[in-house]
Design a protein around this motif. Structure first.
Motif, PDB file in Angstrom:
ATOM      1  N   ILE A 135     -65.357 -55.715  35.012  1.00 31.33           N
ATOM      2  CA  ILE A 135     -64.932 -56.587  36.111  1.00 31.33           C
ATOM      3  C   ILE A 135     -65.859 -57.788  36.236  1.00 31.33           C
ATOM      4  O   ILE A 135     -65.417 -58.918  36.468  1.00 31.33           O
ATOM      5  CB  ILE A 135     -64.901 -55.790  37.434  1.00 31.33           C
ATOM      6  CG1 ILE A 135     -63.804 -54.717  37.388  1.00 31.33           C
ATOM      7  CG2 ILE A 135     -64.683 -56.717  38.623  1.00 31.33           C
ATOM      8  CD1 ILE A 135     -63.816 -53.777  38.572  1.00 31.33           C
ATOM      9  N   ASN A 136     -67.155 -57.543  36.062  1.00 29.96           N
ATOM     10  CA  ASN A 136     -68.139 -58.616  36.185  1.00 29.96           C
ATOM     11  C   ASN A 136     -67.948 -59.686  35.116  1.00 29.96           C
ATOM     12  O   ASN A 136     -68.229 -60.864  35.333  1.00 29.96           O
ATOM     13  CB  ASN A 136     -69.551 -58.030  36.089  1.00 29.96           C
ATOM     14  CG  ASN A 136     -70.611 -58.982  36.611  1.00 29.96           C
ATOM     15  OD1 ASN A 136     -70.311 -59.893  37.374  1.00 29.96           O
ATOM     16  ND2 ASN A 136     -71.849 -58.777  36.192  1.00 29.96           N
ATOM     17  N   SER A 183     -64.894 -60.305  33.598  1.00 30.91           N
ATOM     18  CA  SER A 183     -63.556 -60.900  33.696  1.00 30.91           C
ATOM     19  C   SER A 183     -63.313 -61.658  34.990  1.00 30.91           C
ATOM     20  O   SER A 183     -62.436 -62.515  35.056  1.00 30.91           O
ATOM     21  CB  SER A 183     -62.496 -59.796  33.544  1.00 30.91           C
ATOM     22  OG  SER A 183     -62.661 -58.815  34.545  1.00 30.91           O
ATOM     23  N   LYS A 184     -64.068 -61.335  36.034  1.00 32.73           N
ATOM     24  CA  LYS A 184     -63.892 -61.997  37.320  1.00 32.73           C
ATOM     25  C   LYS A 184     -65.217 -62.562  37.813  1.00 32.73           C
ATOM     26  O   LYS A 184     -66.278 -62.069  37.454  1.00 32.73           O
ATOM     27  CB  LYS A 184     -63.334 -61.011  38.362  1.00 32.73           C
ATOM     28  CG  LYS A 184     -61.941 -60.513  38.049  1.00 32.73           C
ATOM     29  CD  LYS A 184     -61.446 -59.606  39.162  1.00 32.73           C
ATOM     30  CE  LYS A 184     -60.031 -59.099  38.873  1.00 32.73           C
ATOM     31  NZ  LYS A 184     -59.545 -58.212  39.960  1.00 32.73           N
ATOM     32  N   LYS A 185     -65.111 -63.555  38.649  1.00 35.90           N
ATOM     33  CA  LYS A 185     -66.310 -64.152  39.227  1.00 35.90           C
ATOM     34  C   LYS A 185     -66.663 -63.399  40.503  1.00 35.90           C
ATOM     35  O   LYS A 185     -66.027 -63.574  41.541  1.00 35.90           O
ATOM     36  CB  LYS A 185     -66.090 -65.632  39.514  1.00 35.90           C
ATOM     37  CG  LYS A 185     -67.360 -66.340  39.967  1.00 35.90           C
ATOM     38  CD  LYS A 185     -67.143 -67.828  40.161  1.00 35.90           C
ATOM     39  CE  LYS A 185     -68.440 -68.507  40.590  1.00 35.90           C
ATOM     40  NZ  LYS A 185     -68.248 -69.963  40.818  1.00 35.90           N
ATOM     41  N   LEU A 186     -67.678 -62.575  40.415  1.00 37.59           N
ATOM     42  CA  LEU A 186     -68.128 -61.801  41.568  1.00 37.59           C
ATOM     43  C   LEU A 186     -69.181 -62.591  42.348  1.00 37.59           C
ATOM     44  O   LEU A 186     -69.778 -63.535  41.820  1.00 37.59           O
ATOM     45  CB  LEU A 186     -68.708 -60.466  41.099  1.00 37.59           C
ATOM     46  CG  LEU A 186     -67.724 -59.529  40.393  1.00 37.59           C
ATOM     47  CD1 LEU A 186     -68.427 -58.264  39.939  1.00 37.59           C
ATOM     48  CD2 LEU A 186     -66.550 -59.186  41.296  1.00 37.59           C
TER      49      LEU A 186
END
Length: 345
Positions: A86-87, A89-92
């Motif tokens: 997730i980290n 693929s997405k901007k956390l």
């Protein structure tokens, strides 16, 4: 109970909750005279949640630079692969934003600052509860230098005294038990790791998966789960883990004051609930609001100590109220409930 006697420097008087916690063991048969006379010696218990799994899962940074980031990322890839994916693929949220929102675990040095601001001086005796602290002794250096009378259950008890609570006389016996029950322990450790991400659970999971090299499909795990042998091993593993945790629980619950660094912790919730119920709401329990504290810590280099003290005390004071149990919430965390917690003497 030896932990309570030694934390209170062999005081002749038991604490207000000792009888409920340890029953007849609360009576001290032989007492060493101390300067405090017949009064119960006071101590503070601190439940410090700063294990590597909690630190890694938070995605926060704690001043260790590139080496710390690489170490925690490597840990996430093994123990939290979905979080790593997730980290990527997405901007956390950034570590700075997470800290401002109070989503980062309190570091040992921050816990020390909080206690100092609340008025606990260097002479305070502190019982430190918690699993293996990330960074080890070096990470605890600031806290232990500020409070030299800080001890753990391992400091208070000799190996022979703590052995009965560990359920196994040595790590060799425990390792042999794991090797003899690989399938069962792999499933149990995987299951428990999903329920409670403690360092010990993660270590057992790592041992079974990456050292013993055992991989099982979902169907195989279901077959293992339904076996009586698995349930027996599960109970032995849980007993092993909980007996040591019970020592921390007793040391924290009986303390004159109890401070936690994470109000969501199961141990902290059980301890605070027990102290509310049996202590009548008069046992001091410190529940920090991490979001408010984070805002104060970010400004601590630009404000005077007196103002820092005032802000920390205000932030902690706002969390001291005891409320009735909200709907569908844990009765152990919120024991004040008119519906089902009537006291029968």
């Amino acid at each position: 109970m030896l932990i309570l006697q030694r934390m209170r420097q062999n005081s002749s008087q038991p604490g207000p909750l000792d009888q409920n916690l340890v029953g007849p063991y609360a009576k001290v048969s032989k007492v060493v005279k101390r300067p405090h006379g017949g009064k119960t010696a006071r101590y503070l218990a601190l439940h410090l949640r700063f294990e590597i799994d909690m630190v890694a899962h938070s995605l926060c940074e704690f001043g260790g630079g590139g080496e710390e980031r690489r170490e925690l990322e490597a840990y996430r890839q093994i123990h939290f692969p979905s979080l790593t994916l997730i980290n990527k693929s997405k901007k956390l949220p950034s570590p700075a934003v997470l800290r401002e929102e109070g989503l980062c675990p309190l570091a040992p040095e921050e816990a020390g600052l909080m206690l100092a601001a609340l008025g606990f001086n260097r002479k305070t005796h502190i019982f430190l509860a918690g699993a293996q602290i990330y960074g080890g002794r070096s990470r605890l250096a600031a806290l232990s230098n500020l409070y030299p009378n800080l001890v753990t259950k391992e400091d208070l008890l000799s190996p022979s005294e703590i052995a009965p609570f560990s359920n196994f006389s040595s790590q060799v016996k425990f390792s042999r038990l794991v090797l003899d029950n690989k399938k069962a322990f792999f499933f149990v450790a995987s299951f428990l790791r999903g329920c409670n991400g403690s360092f010990l659970f993660s270590s057992i999971y790592f041992l079974c998966k990456h050292i013993l090299k055992f991989q099982y499909s979902y169907c195989q795990l279901l077959i293992i789960l339904t076996s009586r042998h698995t349930l027996k091993c599960m109970m032995r593993l849980v007993k092993f883990l909980l007996q040591l945790a019970a020592l921390d629980y007793i040391g924290c619950t009986a303390a004159s004051a109890f401070a936690m660094t994470d109000s969501g912790s199961q141990l902290s919730a059980l301890v605070s609930g027990y102290r509310i119920y049996y202590g009548g709401g008069e046992m001091m329990t410190i529940r920090p609001n991490k979001r408010r504290l984070a805002n104060i810590f970010l400004k601590n280099s630009t404000i005077e100590w007196k103002i820092f003290e005032q802000r920390v005390r205000k932030a902690v004071r706002q969390t001291k109220q005891i409320h009735s149990r909200p709907l569908a919430r844990s009765i152990y965390r919120h024991p004040c409930s008119k519906e089902c917690m009537c006291r029968v003497e």
